[in-house]
Write a protein that holds these residues in place. Sequence first.
Motif, mmCIF file in Angstrom:
data_model
loop_
_atom_site.group_PDB
_atom_site.id
_atom_site.type_symbol
_atom_site.label_atom_id
_atom_site.label_comp_id
_atom_site.label_asym_id
_atom_site.label_seq_id
_atom_site.Cartn_x
_atom_site.Cartn_y
_atom_site.Cartn_z
ATOM 1 N N TYR A 135 57.720 56.186 101.412
ATOM 2 C CA TYR A 135 56.446 56.757 100.963
ATOM 3 C C TYR A 135 55.352 56.494 101.995
ATOM 4 C CZ TYR A 135 52.273 57.682 98.193
ATOM 5 O OH TYR A 135 51.073 58.174 97.757
ATOM 6 N N ARG A 136 55.285 55.281 102.470
ATOM 7 C CA ARG A 136 54.250 54.930 103.446
ATOM 8 C C ARG A 136 54.384 55.775 104.724
ATOM 9 N NH1 ARG A 136 50.755 50.823 104.692
ATOM 10 N NH2 ARG A 136 50.328 50.610 106.926
ATOM 11 N N GLN B 39 53.326 59.368 104.158
ATOM 12 C CA GLN B 39 51.866 59.443 104.104
ATOM 13 C C GLN B 39 51.264 59.298 105.505
ATOM 14 O OE1 GLN B 39 49.798 60.569 102.205
ATOM 15 N NE2 GLN B 39 49.877 59.884 100.097
ATOM 16 N N ARG C 229 51.630 62.678 107.102
ATOM 17 C CA ARG C 229 50.705 63.632 106.491
ATOM 18 C C ARG C 229 49.270 63.391 106.980
ATOM 19 N NH1 ARG C 229 50.916 66.218 101.476
ATOM 20 N NH2 ARG C 229 53.070 66.603 102.086
ATOM 21 N N ARG C 230 48.832 62.144 106.923
ATOM 22 C CA ARG C 230 47.456 61.812 107.318
ATOM 23 C C ARG C 230 47.231 62.026 108.813
ATOM 24 N NH1 ARG C 230 43.641 61.849 103.458
ATOM 25 N NH2 ARG C 230 44.605 61.210 101.506
ATOM 26 N N ASP D 89 52.827 68.991 108.573
ATOM 27 C CA ASP D 89 52.563 68.535 107.211
ATOM 28 C C ASP D 89 53.242 69.472 106.213
ATOM 29 O OD1 ASP D 89 50.546 70.199 108.424
ATOM 30 O OD2 ASP D 89 49.399 70.109 106.571
ATOM 31 N N ILE E 255 56.129 64.214 99.226
ATOM 32 C CA ILE E 255 55.487 62.938 98.907
ATOM 33 C C ILE E 255 55.328 62.795 97.399
ATOM 34 C CG2 ILE E 255 53.394 61.575 99.212
ATOM 35 C CD1 ILE E 255 53.045 62.885 101.943
ATOM 36 N N ARG F 38 57.057 59.921 94.904
ATOM 37 C CA ARG F 38 56.163 59.084 94.102
ATOM 38 C C ARG F 38 56.492 59.200 92.612
ATOM 39 N NH1 ARG F 38 51.030 61.418 94.915
ATOM 40 N NH2 ARG F 38 51.550 62.728 93.130
ATOM 41 N N ASP G 299 47.970 54.369 100.064
ATOM 42 C CA ASP G 299 47.170 55.494 100.570
ATOM 43 C C ASP G 299 45.922 54.994 101.290
ATOM 44 O OD1 ASP G 299 49.034 57.087 99.358
ATOM 45 O OD2 ASP G 299 47.775 57.689 97.674
ATOM 46 N N ARG H 60 45.158 55.526 105.247
ATOM 47 C CA ARG H 60 43.921 56.216 105.642
ATOM 48 C C ARG H 60 43.135 55.377 106.656
ATOM 49 N NH1 ARG H 60 42.203 56.747 100.958
ATOM 50 N NH2 ARG H 60 43.224 58.708 100.465
#
Length: 392
Positions: A67-68, A71, A74-75, A97, A319, A323, A341, A345
């Motif tokens: 998951y991390r 993310q 994606r970020r 993405d 994602i 989750r 998240d 970020r």
Amino acid sequence: MRKMLAAVISRVLSRVAAQKPATRVLAGSCHYSKQATFEIKKCDLYRIDEGPPVSTELTREDGLKYYRMMQMVRRLELKADQLYKQKFIRGFCHLCDGQEACCVGIEAGINSTDHVITSYRAHGLCLTRGISARAVLAELTGRRGGCAKGKGGSMHMYANNFYGGNGIVGAQVPLGAGIALACKYKGNQEVSLTLYGDGAANQGQLFEVYNMAALWKLPCVFICENNRYGMGTSVERAAASTDYYKRGHFIPGLRVDGMDILCVREATKFAANYCRSGNGPILMELQTYRYHGHSMSDPGVSYRSRDEIQNVRSKSDPIMLLRDRMVNNKLASVEEFKEIDGEVRKEIEDAAQFATTDPEPALEELGHHIYCNSPPFEVRGANQWIKFKSVS
């Protein structure tokens, strides 16, 4: 009036008092499962009798790690989009993405000593292969701290056992077969994962490579990331056959749900073990989707509707799927994901700050790193009187 106010206050206080014990019980009973078993979509098979399993186990530790990383991808892509529009990133920039399950799932299914080569849509694989977010974004902005010292940009980024990032459509596929040939020559039980898109799948050089790989039984996993659109063209308008996993003709193939990280992981494990066992090459088609356009010059909504994109986001986002699975099976809580998240970020913001303030490479370094392990030599500049020294 006072009686009414007192009654309202009394009701509010009673509700708060009633909620406090429940909150304490929830916090006190927050025991997570260590692992869970999940059903995954069966892969379509071609010229092979058995494929990857239809169920798999996911540990809490692996799930949080996946998951991390998804993310992070994606970020980072969203930040690259922003930096491009602010003109910190120049030239070409192709974002992935929506396709996070592909790069993260592939890495989860192979060894760190295996080899990966891909096209110019490479940022996600850069992260999964071990390049930091700082080094990726600094490379995109052309700074010294980039993974290629600011000289490669979006299309040419490298790491240990990761060979880019290649700008010519489909050209990485023959190179990937060459890496597989080296693996077979050395007899080291390593495999080459060679990625390309549905647009590149129509390139003639791929079919030449299929022939050589099958003839020489090379340990090469050909992976077609089918995100349904080439450069503004849907696969139905570009290909007479959209069964990309059958395109090898004499090479076995798998069609995989590329939006499910667990499905990608298990299919990659299966394909890598198939090659490691001396069976020759295998072809995987990952059915995925990109949210951005083909490149930054493509808005991505002229040949598909915004409703289509939103529909994929709401039903098949990789994602979100991971989750929800973990929360529903008590592998993690919503609060944990929110915390991750926030950390991601912050890390991406830090990387962006570095990528926009780090110095650019000095002009005298322009000729550096042309060859590996070569004695220094002079490189001609824009005219015969300008000379640069090349250092390995």
